[in-house]
Design a protein around this motif. Structure first.
Motif, PDB file in Angstrom:
ATOM      1  N   MET A   1      -0.606  15.701  80.412  1.00 53.07           N
ATOM      2  CA  MET A   1      -1.789  14.771  80.966  1.00 53.07           C
ATOM      3  C   MET A   1      -2.351  15.649  82.009  1.00 53.07           C
ATOM      4  O   MET A   1      -3.659  15.493  82.012  1.00 53.07           O
ATOM      5  N   TYR A   2      -1.816  16.332  83.055  1.00 55.31           N
ATOM      6  CA  TYR A   2      -2.296  17.135  83.994  1.00 55.31           C
ATOM      7  C   TYR A   2      -3.517  18.068  83.196  1.00 55.31           C
ATOM      8  O   TYR A   2      -4.505  17.834  83.376  1.00 55.31           O
ATOM      9  N   ASN A   3      -2.960  19.077  82.406  1.00 59.13           N
ATOM     10  CA  ASN A   3      -3.691  20.095  81.811  1.00 59.13           C
ATOM     11  C   ASN A   3      -4.764  19.535  80.772  1.00 59.13           C
ATOM     12  O   ASN A   3      -5.804  20.032  80.599  1.00 59.13           O
ATOM     13  N   THR A   4      -4.293  18.509  80.118  1.00 61.78           N
ATOM     14  CA  THR A   4      -5.454  17.984  79.196  1.00 61.78           C
ATOM     15  C   THR A   4      -6.859  17.212  80.002  1.00 61.78           C
ATOM     16  O   THR A   4      -7.573  17.493  79.571  1.00 61.78           O
ATOM     17  N   ALA A   5      -6.170  16.368  80.951  1.00 61.77           N
ATOM     18  CA  ALA A   5      -7.464  16.066  81.809  1.00 61.77           C
ATOM     19  C   ALA A   5      -8.275  17.126  82.578  1.00 61.77           C
ATOM     20  O   ALA A   5      -9.488  17.030  82.443  1.00 61.77           O
ATOM     21  N   ASP A   6      -7.511  18.186  82.820  1.00 59.49           N
ATOM     22  CA  ASP A   6      -8.378  19.291  83.356  1.00 59.49           C
ATOM     23  C   ASP A   6      -9.148  19.919  82.315  1.00 59.49           C
ATOM     24  O   ASP A   6     -10.528  20.248  82.680  1.00 59.49           O
ATOM     25  N   SER A   7      -8.588  20.077  81.019  1.00 57.00           N
ATOM     26  CA  SER A   7      -9.466  20.819  80.132  1.00 57.00           C
ATOM     27  C   SER A   7     -10.462  19.743  79.678  1.00 57.00           C
ATOM     28  O   SER A   7     -11.792  20.272  79.305  1.00 57.00           O
ATOM     29  N   ILE A   8     -10.410  18.419  79.683  1.00 58.88           N
ATOM     30  CA  ILE A   8     -11.338  17.615  79.024  1.00 58.88           C
ATOM     31  C   ILE A   8     -12.525  17.590  80.045  1.00 58.88           C
ATOM     32  O   ILE A   8     -13.830  17.781  79.726  1.00 58.88           O
ATOM     33  N   ILE A   9     -12.161  17.299  81.263  1.00 58.82           N
ATOM     34  CA  ILE A   9     -13.146  17.364  82.387  1.00 58.82           C
ATOM     35  C   ILE A   9     -14.030  18.744  82.511  1.00 58.82           C
ATOM     36  O   ILE A   9     -15.099  18.633  82.397  1.00 58.82           O
ATOM     37  N   VAL A  10     -13.339  19.785  82.460  1.00 60.79           N
ATOM     38  CA  VAL A  10     -13.696  21.025  82.626  1.00 60.79           C
ATOM     39  C   VAL A  10     -14.746  21.266  81.377  1.00 60.79           C
ATOM     40  O   VAL A  10     -15.956  21.809  81.668  1.00 60.79           O
ATOM     41  N   TYR A 109      -3.395  27.660  90.931  1.00 61.53           N
ATOM     42  CA  TYR A 109      -2.534  26.678  90.495  1.00 61.53           C
ATOM     43  C   TYR A 109      -1.111  27.293  90.644  1.00 61.53           C
ATOM     44  O   TYR A 109      -0.316  26.550  91.132  1.00 61.53           O
ATOM     45  N   CYS A 110      -0.960  28.708  90.846  1.00 60.92           N
ATOM     46  CA  CYS A 110       0.501  29.261  90.997  1.00 60.92           C
ATOM     47  C   CYS A 110       0.727  28.836  92.610  1.00 60.92           C
ATOM     48  O   CYS A 110       1.894  28.991  92.794  1.00 60.92           O
ATOM     49  N   GLY A 111      -0.181  28.735  93.340  1.00 59.25           N
ATOM     50  CA  GLY A 111       0.090  28.506  94.619  1.00 59.25           C
ATOM     51  C   GLY A 111       0.874  27.208  94.846  1.00 59.25           C
ATOM     52  O   GLY A 111       1.776  26.868  95.969  1.00 59.25           O
ATOM     53  N   GLY A 112       0.601  26.128  93.876  1.00 54.00           N
ATOM     54  CA  GLY A 112       1.411  25.002  93.879  1.00 54.00           C
ATOM     55  C   GLY A 112       2.667  24.898  93.093  1.00 54.00           C
ATOM     56  O   GLY A 112       3.179  23.888  92.716  1.00 54.00           O
ATOM     57  N   LEU A 113       3.143  26.125  92.433  1.00 50.91           N
ATOM     58  CA  LEU A 113       4.019  26.004  91.625  1.00 50.91           C
ATOM     59  C   LEU A 113       5.613  25.731  92.138  1.00 50.91           C
ATOM     60  O   LEU A 113       6.309  24.954  91.241  1.00 50.91           O
ATOM     61  N   ILE A 148      -8.349  11.425  88.660  1.00 52.81           N
ATOM     62  CA  ILE A 148      -9.035  11.055  89.703  1.00 52.81           C
ATOM     63  C   ILE A 148     -10.046  12.191  90.499  1.00 52.81           C
ATOM     64  O   ILE A 148     -11.017  12.374  90.640  1.00 52.81           O
ATOM     65  N   LEU A 149      -8.749  12.901  90.854  1.00 54.84           N
ATOM     66  CA  LEU A 149      -9.238  14.121  91.715  1.00 54.84           C
ATOM     67  C   LEU A 149     -10.051  14.988  90.773  1.00 54.84           C
ATOM     68  O   LEU A 149     -10.919  15.767  91.475  1.00 54.84           O
ATOM     69  N   THR A 168      -4.691  19.643  90.350  1.00 57.11           N
ATOM     70  CA  THR A 168      -3.423  19.894  89.611  1.00 57.11           C
ATOM     71  C   THR A 168      -2.069  19.941  90.624  1.00 57.11           C
ATOM     72  O   THR A 168      -1.008  19.373  90.822  1.00 57.11           O
ATOM     73  N   ASP A 169      -2.401  20.903  91.821  1.00 51.59           N
ATOM     74  CA  ASP A 169      -1.467  21.239  92.891  1.00 51.59           C
ATOM     75  C   ASP A 169      -1.315  20.060  93.534  1.00 51.59           C
ATOM     76  O   ASP A 169       0.108  19.747  94.000  1.00 51.59           O
ATOM     77  N   ILE A 170      -2.190  19.248  94.120  1.00 55.90           N
ATOM     78  CA  ILE A 170      -1.874  18.030  94.696  1.00 55.90           C
ATOM     79  C   ILE A 170      -1.319  16.985  94.020  1.00 55.90           C
ATOM     80  O   ILE A 170      -0.407  16.286  94.706  1.00 55.90           O
ATOM     81  N   SER A 171      -1.591  16.802  92.594  1.00 60.11           N
ATOM     82  CA  SER A 171      -0.712  15.962  92.134  1.00 60.11           C
ATOM     83  C   SER A 171       0.673  16.156  91.630  1.00 60.11           C
ATOM     84  O   SER A 171       1.541  15.210  91.851  1.00 60.11           O
TER      85      SER A 171
END
Length: 417
Positions: A1-10, A109-113, A148-149, A168-171
């Protein structure tokens, strides 16, 4: 869901190049976190075996050692991802038109790995105890937060791919805090106590013995996927975007299969500890039935709704065409991957991590590299890249069936028949 939401919105608010930028880092992200995922598997097996044997002290030591390993790995992997993102993306032949955004997304993204690594380890411990509902709840909360973010950062604030990575990092940080917070307060043998967090030598060796083969396997397979992504990149940003969109849909097929595989690993580990071989066999067959039925049904659904589903990510017909092409090669054959991973998960739960590692390394890595070097030059289209996946799944499935049938993977004293 993380990356899917990112990709749909982007894809809808930034465009095809933004979608390609977000998708280009998927294989690299999987490569970077692959080692930590292996460690989480190793920890889960040891915790589940100790729980099955009702050994409270060893369960406690395993949980605390595992979390220390996760913290150390998280720091190291985050640093590696931030420092080497640009070099890796250039090596992957990322087109110049999307390179800048790709680097920006991957570095943030990697900053929040570290949050991802710690969450995965916490999930491994909870799943080993049979408590899989908590991780589901925490991920659901984090996924909604991410959506939401994404809308706030990308649509409202116009931050582009940077906004997707920050969301994604915050989530992921939220899911990490929720999972670790539960482990700190739960009244159980696997409860974490901050002042007792330390690496216990013998326990760490057990986790590494089981987890290292899986970690190596994950890393090498992820490396082969990086090579495949490089081959896709050579066809341009449109092909990258189509493939990136499909990979998000691919997750809804493959991740449940991998979850069933992890569940059967835990189930096997607990029953090895409890010395109940009959339940191991029953668990394996039930998992295989669930995996095959799910992959066949979802594969048909995805194929029948391909244009509509891909249309969520982009309105570019050329991008959609590439995504549909990937679907035709992937969706009918997911059951092969399901059988392969579920059998590997069963064997791994018995403490035998090396045989599945070798089989998966050959089928998912060595075979794919040979295909890219030898067979791919004879294809003039991207079909040569996509057809590689079902063929490698078939090779791995056959080898895994042979080992499960004839190999000695259960501990001495447990009859496999």
């Amino acid at each position: 869901m993380y990356n899917t939401a990112d990709s749909i919105i982007v894809g809808n608010f930034v465009g095809s190049n933004g979608l390609a930028a977000v998708g280009s880092g998927t294989a690299l992200i999987n490569l970077i976190i692959a080692f930590s995922q292996g460690a989480a598997v190793g920890a889960g097996v040891i915790v589940s075996q100790n729980l099955g044997a009702r050994d409270k002290q060893k369960t406690k030591l395993a949980g605390h050692t595992a979390m220390c390993i996760a913290i150390i790995l998280g720091v190291i992997l985050s640093a590696i991802g931030v420092i080497f993102s640009r070099d890796l993306l250039i090596w992957m032949k990322t087109p110049k038109s999307v390179l800048k955004d790709s680097v920006l997304y991957l570095q943030i993204y990697c900053g929040g790995l570290i949050f991802n690594v710690i969450y995965n380890m916490a999930t491994g411990i909870l799943n080993a105890a049979g408590n899989s509902k908590r991780p589901l709840i925490y991920l659901a909360i984090a996924s909604v937060t991410n959506i939401i973010l994404d809308l706030v950062f990308i649509k409202a604030l116009k931050w582009g791919v940077k906004g997707a990575a920050i969301a994604t990092d915050i989530s992921q940080a939220l899911s990490c805090v929720l999972a670790v917070g539960y482990l700190l307060r739960v009244n159980s043998d696997y409860k974490l106590i901050v002042k007792e967090l330390k690496i216990h030598g013998n326990t760490a060796k057990q986790i590494i013995r089981v987890g290292l083969p899986t970690a190596i396997q994950n890393m090498v397979i992820s490396f082969s996927n990086v090579l495949v992504q490089s081959s896709v990149n050579s066809y341009g940003a449109t092909a990258m975007a189509g493939y990136a969109a499909y990979l998000k849909i691919d997750g809804f097929n493959i991740l449940p299969v991998l979850s069933i595989s992890m569940a059967v690993t835990t189930f096997t580990g607990q029953n090895v500890g409890a010395k109940k071989p009959d339940r191991i066999k029953k668990g394996m067959w039930n998992a295989l039935i669930m995996g095959v039925v799910y992959t066949v049904i979802i594969g048909v659904v995805i194929l029948l709704t391909s244009h509509t589903v891909l249309g969520l990510f982009t309105k570019d017909n050329e991008v959609i065409t590439y995504g549909q092409l990937a679907m035709k090669y992937f969706c009918p054959f997911y059951f092969l991957l399901g059988i392969l991973n579920i059998l590997a998960g069963t064997v791994r739960g018995a403490g035998k991590g090396v045989p599945p590692m070798l089989i998966l390394l050959f089928s998912m890595c060595i075979f794919r590299i040979l295909w890219i070097k030898i067979a791919l030059p004879f294809y003039s289209t991207i079909d040569g890249v996509f057809i590689l996946y079902p063929i490698s799944w078939f090779v791995g499935m056959v080898l895994m069936i042979i080992y499960t049938k004839f190999g000695k993977w259960l501990p001495k004293g447990l009859n496999k028949s």
